[in-house]
Design a protein around this motif. Structure first.
Motif, PDB file in Angstrom:
ATOM      1  N   HIS A  86       0.821  -1.214   0.000  1.00 19.05           N
ATOM      2  CA  HIS A  86       0.000   0.000   0.000  1.00 19.05           C
ATOM      3  C   HIS A  86       0.854   1.263   0.000  1.00 19.05           C
ATOM      4  O   HIS A  86       0.324   2.359   0.057  1.00 19.05           O
ATOM      5  N   LEU A  87       2.169   1.094  -0.043  1.00 14.04           N
ATOM      6  CA  LEU A  87       3.060   2.253  -0.036  1.00 14.04           C
ATOM      7  C   LEU A  87       3.857   2.303  -1.343  1.00 14.04           C
ATOM      8  O   LEU A  87       4.081   1.286  -1.986  1.00 14.04           O
ATOM      9  N   GLN A  91       8.072   5.567  -0.142  1.00 12.98           N
ATOM     10  CA  GLN A  91       7.497   5.398   1.196  1.00 12.98           C
ATOM     11  C   GLN A  91       8.002   4.124   1.860  1.00 12.98           C
ATOM     12  O   GLN A  91       8.236   4.091   3.064  1.00 12.98           O
ATOM     13  N   PHE A 114      10.239   4.047   5.369  1.00 17.40           N
ATOM     14  CA  PHE A 114       9.430   3.564   6.492  1.00 17.40           C
ATOM     15  C   PHE A 114      10.213   3.446   7.800  1.00 17.40           C
ATOM     16  O   PHE A 114       9.791   3.927   8.846  1.00 17.40           O
ATOM     17  N   MET A 154       9.669   5.501  11.301  1.00 13.66           N
ATOM     18  CA  MET A 154       9.356   4.858  12.573  1.00 13.66           C
ATOM     19  C   MET A 154      10.361   5.257  13.652  1.00 13.66           C
ATOM     20  O   MET A 154      10.057   5.276  14.830  1.00 13.66           O
ATOM     21  N   GLN A 185       4.012   2.215  -7.359  1.00 20.54           N
ATOM     22  CA  GLN A 185       3.551   1.249  -6.377  1.00 20.54           C
ATOM     23  C   GLN A 185       4.445   0.018  -6.502  1.00 20.54           C
ATOM     24  O   GLN A 185       4.966  -0.264  -7.584  1.00 20.54           O
ATOM     25  N   ARG A 197      -0.252   1.327  10.703  1.00 26.95           N
ATOM     26  CA  ARG A 197       0.376   1.661   9.426  1.00 26.95           C
ATOM     27  C   ARG A 197       0.403   0.496   8.440  1.00 26.95           C
ATOM     28  O   ARG A 197       0.577   0.690   7.253  1.00 26.95           O
ATOM     29  N   PRO A 207      -4.431  -0.617   7.055  1.00 30.18           N
ATOM     30  CA  PRO A 207      -4.600  -0.272   5.629  1.00 30.18           C
ATOM     31  C   PRO A 207      -4.791  -1.502   4.749  1.00 30.18           C
ATOM     32  O   PRO A 207      -5.520  -1.449   3.765  1.00 30.18           O
ATOM     33  N   PRO A 235      -3.615   5.655   0.181  1.00 27.28           N
ATOM     34  CA  PRO A 235      -2.748   4.634   0.749  1.00 27.28           C
ATOM     35  C   PRO A 235      -1.689   5.289   1.631  1.00 27.28           C
ATOM     36  O   PRO A 235      -1.186   6.360   1.314  1.00 27.28           O
ATOM     37  N   GLY A 236      -1.390   4.650   2.733  1.00 30.35           N
ATOM     38  CA  GLY A 236      -0.326   5.151   3.593  1.00 30.35           C
ATOM     39  C   GLY A 236      -0.819   6.101   4.661  1.00 30.35           C
ATOM     40  O   GLY A 236      -0.062   6.467   5.551  1.00 30.35           O
ATOM     41  N   HIS A 237      -2.094   6.495   4.575  1.00 31.04           N
ATOM     42  CA  HIS A 237      -2.579   7.377   5.617  1.00 31.04           C
ATOM     43  C   HIS A 237      -3.664   6.711   6.434  1.00 31.04           C
ATOM     44  O   HIS A 237      -4.334   7.336   7.230  1.00 31.04           O
TER      45      HIS A 237
END
Ligand code: ADP
Ligand code: MG
Lengths: 360, 309
Positions: free
Chosen positions: A94-95, A99, A103, A107, A135, B223, B227, B306-308
């Motif tokens: 989903h990232l 991203q 990550f 964090m 993606q 996170r 999702p 995505p990502g939020h």
């Protein structure tokens, strides 16, 4: 000397079941800072288990695990300065690529501009700068591999764990990535612990290799040590091709020994470290370290049973008189005519100090 | 040129046959749409604009009275108009309780589905069966089982009094809270099923990758897991929210008849109230509320990029 980057003492892992599976049986290992260290062994020998314990995903049944002298036992994975490149890559679907790479830093609570800068550098490092906003489902396997690598390197871990990261790639890409990984390790100076079941990969990339079998560590050493001086039959057999020659110890001089072969001839052979062997032993001789010659000239007489041409070299299959087989590999030269043909009486010869006595 | 196209009539015959076959294949679906969906809806709409007959049913005299009465009321003494506060408070209670039921089902359903999805493969079916079996039981029986737990002489109160924690039973039954408890219990499987389906497909190496990259448990949940299982949460929420809004058995039993929800109000018009047009108008209102709520929900839930999540 400073404490090892990773030090395992009598590390044991038993998965309960019926019967229990002993995935790791009292393994001890020291991995130094800045090393490209490889765990090599057949499937199911406990490589992943050892790696997962270092990452913190599995608890040791017994034994200790320290990092620079600090006990890791009760440190959860998210507090260990260790990152993993998973065999399946495990990229977050989903990232985006950027991203994903950012990550870990996010964090860790790093400031936004620092994250942006590091992510940019990492994408540069693995040559993925053009793909930042893709993606992860929209990039190829090799590219996913690079993203997984960049994601694990971005937080600058003290130790990077790689679980068969190249096994899903095709041959050509794998060769490229081997060199790439080696370059990344040298450039970043991060300790790499690399898992593979491919002996050639291990020999090409590693500073040191631990050969594992059935949950135990059989031998640790540099690629040349492991290849030229295998300590036992399993190692000699698993790494490269080997001829196993039955022999008898005639005289033991510590590092070397005089061994008598089935033909009655005697030759000097290397002894494994710290082994006081007597009587019947097995000698390991690499195919490229032996040669064939006239019947009376060599150590082991026999009949040439097959000649296989491989382009760069030729394999001579010899049926020895003692009933065992032996393969000699010799490099081809231009315009060469073979002095022997199939069926000829010949003998196999190897120089003193070439054979390695094995601890069975 | 020797070969030519087939004669025009030939093509038309084939085309006609193809179109006939198409209609025949479509017929069952069209029949269902007509008789099971549009038909009843149309009848309801028409009834909502007719005059109630004295003993139920309708008189075919068009009037807007029913719709007027859904939202407004006329004072019986001085004829002043005002919003129908009784109806509006019932609408409000229905929406509120349904939202709370949905949230409650997520709160209890999420850990349940996660627990089952992380069991060894051969155990999962058994756990799912335990979730589904109550669902096969009649809704009245399930609701009365909850009543037995929380009524004044029920299991919980008896236990609490026996241990000396309380001297008098706590009034739980016949409150909004008891309706909520009952509805969460009744609709929980509808949340667990889709949640489990999306969690079972979740690649747990992603969770490990999260921990590996310094994410704490909460961060991994927010996170990574949320999702990725969002489709399951959305599906579960719709499956729970929609029937909750129209529920009448559970609110009736758990609310004791003085905490009405829309479903009870509608039931009343077709029963004792003998005001079918009002019942029909209320039904359409319920449908409208459901549609507006769903559109709002899907729009906000789907918009979060995505990502939020
Ligand atoms: N979670 C587990 N439960 C039970 N047995 C396991 C588990 N993980 C690994 N094993 C067993 O432990 C042994 C070592 O596995 P592993 O460390 O994955 O080997 P490798 O990575 O060298 O192929 C194997 O016999 C494997 O079947
Ligand atoms: Mg493995």
């Amino acid at each position: 000397m400073t404490a090892a980057a990773i030090s395992a003492r009598n590390l044991r892992k038993v998965y309960p079941g019926s019967p229990d599976v002993v995935a790791l049986a009292d393994a001890s290992i020291d991995i130094q800072d800045n090393e490209f260290f490889t765990l090599l062994g057949p499937s199911g020998c406990g490589k992943t288990t050892l790696l997962r314990m270092i990452a913190g995903f599995e608890h040791p049944t017994s034994g200790t695990l320290t990092m620079h002298g600090e006990d890791l036992t009760n440190l959860p994975p998210y507090k260990r300065p260790v990152n993993t490149v998973f065999q399946s890559y495990a990229l977050f679907p989903h990232l985006t690529v950027a991203q994903n790479i950012g990550f870990g830093l996010e964090m860790l609570g790093k400031p936004k501009d620092e994250i942006k800068k590091t992510v940019g550098e990492m994408m540069e490092l693995v040559k993925m700068s053009q793909m930042a906003d893709r993606q992860t489902g929209q990039i190829s396997g090799g590219q996913q591999q690079r993203v997984a690598l960049a994601r694990a390197l971005a937080p600058r871990p003290k130790v990077l764990l790689l679980d068969e990261p190249l096994s899903a790639l095709d041959f050509k890409l794998r060769k490229d990535m081997q060199l790439e990984l080696k370059r990344l390790q040298t450039e970043t100076g991060i300790t790499f612990i690399f898992v593979t079941h491919d002996q050639e990969e291990a020999l090409t990339m590693s500073d040191r290799i631990a050969v594992m079998s059935a949950g135990t560590i059989r031998q640790i050493g540099g690629p040349r040590d492991i290849y030229d001086r295998p300590a036992e039959r399993f190692v000699a057999d698993f790494i490269g091709d080997t001829n196993f020659v039955p022999a008898q110890i005639a005289a033991n001089t510590g590092n070397d020994a005089q061994v008598t072969l089935s033909s009655g001839k005697t030759v000097t052979a290397k002894m494994p470290e710290g082994a006081a062997l007597t009587g019947k032993v097995t000698l390991a001789v690499r195919p490229e370290h032996a040669s064939i010659g006239a019947e009376a000239a060599g150590l082991l007489p026999g009949r040439l049973s097959e000649i296989v041409y491989f382009g760069t070299d030729t394999h001579f299959h010899v049926a020895l008189d003692d009933g065992t087989g032996f393969v000699v590999r010799s490099q081809n030269r231009p315009n060469e005519t073979l002095p022997f043909s199939t069926g000829d009486r010949i003998s196999v010869d190897f120089a003193p100090g070439v054979g390695q006595v094995l601890r069975d | 040129m020797t070969d030519s196209a087939p004669p025009a009539s030939y093509a038309t015959v084939a085309e006609k046959r193809a179109s006939r076959v198409r209609w025949m294949l479509l017929a069952p679906a069209l029949a269902v749409l007509l008789f099971a969906a549009s038909g009843p809806l149309l009848i309801t709409l028409v009834y909502s604009m007719l005059t109630p007959a004295d003993y139920g049913g309708v008189i075919w005299e068009p009037t807007g009275d029913a719709w007027f009465n859904v939202f407004m009321q006329r004072d019986i003494f001085d004829d002043t108009l005002s919003w129908s506060s009784a109806h509006l408070s019932i609408f409000w209670r229905s929406v509120k309780l349904s939202l709370m039921t949905t949230v409650g089902c997520i709160i209890f359903g999420f850990p349940t589905a996660y627990f089952i999805a992380t069991r060894p493969k051969q155990q999962r079916d058994m756990w799912m069966l335990l979730i589904i079996i109550p669902f096969w039981t009649n809704i009245l029986i399930r609701t009365f089982a909850v009543v037995e737990l929380i009524r004044n002489e029920g299991t919980i109160n008896t236990l609490l009094m026996w241990t000396g924690l309380i001297d008098e039973p706590i009034q739980i039954l016949f409150t909004e809270f008891s309706i909520l408890v009952g509805m969460i219990y009744v609709y929980l499987p509808l949340m667990v099923l889709p949640l489990y389906a999306s969690m079972e497909r979740l690649d747990f190496s992603l969770v490990e990758a999260g921990y590996d990259l310094y994410a704490t448990r909460m961060k991994v949940l927010r996170r990574i897991i949320l999702p990725l299982v969002k489709p399951g949460v959305i599906a579960g929420s719709i499956l729970v929210f929609v029937p909750s809004l129209g529920a009448y058995v559970t609110p009736r039993v758990m609310g004791g008849g003085n905490q009405l929800m829309i479903g009870n109000l509608i039931e009343l018009q077709f029963g004792q109230g003998r005001n079918w047009p009002l019942g029909a108008a209320l039904s359409i209102t319920l449908l409208a509320i459901v549609m507006v709520a769903l559109m709002a929900y899907v729009r906000t839930a789907g918009k979060e990029g995505p990502g939020h999540g």
